[in-house]
Design a protein around this motif. Structure first.
Motif: not given
Length: 189
Positions: A87-88, A104-106, A171-173
């Motif tokens: 996710v970016t 931000c998330l892998i 990171s993405v709530d």
């Protein structure tokens, strides 16, 4: 990670050109190319479940979710990986189209042959990404998820989740029951 490894140095530019026409995916580490093995039904189902849940969660927010076919570029280490889910939300990732630099998330779904690499060298490589806030490892053989989250001091803290728990990806709530990630996965031990 690997099915086979090349023995000659390849530039990042040549690697990217080759990937455009290759019938199989390859990861790139500092001039070496590694062919990727196929994934199991459980691996693909777990990654697909998370992708679908995240995609619905971030819809309309400016975040972009990618699955398996999008490369992560780790410029400081001269590496390209194919995370299972990424996710970016960084505007700088709007281009180029064939890799992202500021996730931000892998998320990696662990395979028996890649688990040690995903936990070790690959995680060390990913930690060099300044925008990365969480690195998630999902076990495909039993209900278990490990979320490594970067804290305010820049240290990585483990948040483990198991059967019956609610997963939280800060990171993405995002929150969901861990069971939702394993929907339609058969024969877990």
């Amino acid at each position: 990670m690997t099915l086979s490894k090349s023995d000659i140095y390849v530039s990042p530019e040549d690697y990217l050109e080759g990937e455009k026409i290759s019938p199989i995916k390859h990861e790139y580490r500092q001039g070496e190319i590694y062919a990727m093995a196929g994934a199991s039904d459980a691996h693909i189902t777990i990654a697909g479940n998370l992708f679908a849940l995240l995609r619905n969660h971030v819809r309309g927010s400016g975040y972009r979710v990618y699955m398996a076919e999008m490369k992560a570029r780790i410029e400081q280490a001269n590496i390209f990986y194919y995370p299972d889910v990424m996710v970016t939300c960084d505007e700088r990732d709007r281009t180029p189209d064939d890799f992202k630099r500021y996730p931000c998330l892998i998320v990696e779904v662990l395979s028996p042959t890649t688990a040690a690499f995903d936990r070790g060298e690959k995680f060390a490589d990913y930690r060099t990404l300044e925008t990365l806030r969480e690195y998630v490892l999902i076990n495909q053989e039993r209900v278990s998820l490990e979320c490594f989250r970067r804290n305010a001091e820049g240290r990585w803290v483990l948040y483990p989740y198991g059967e019956g728990e609610e997963v939280h990806l800060a990171s993405v709530d995002f929150r969901c029951a861990i069971a939702a990630l394993y929907e339609d996965v058969l024969a877990l031990s």
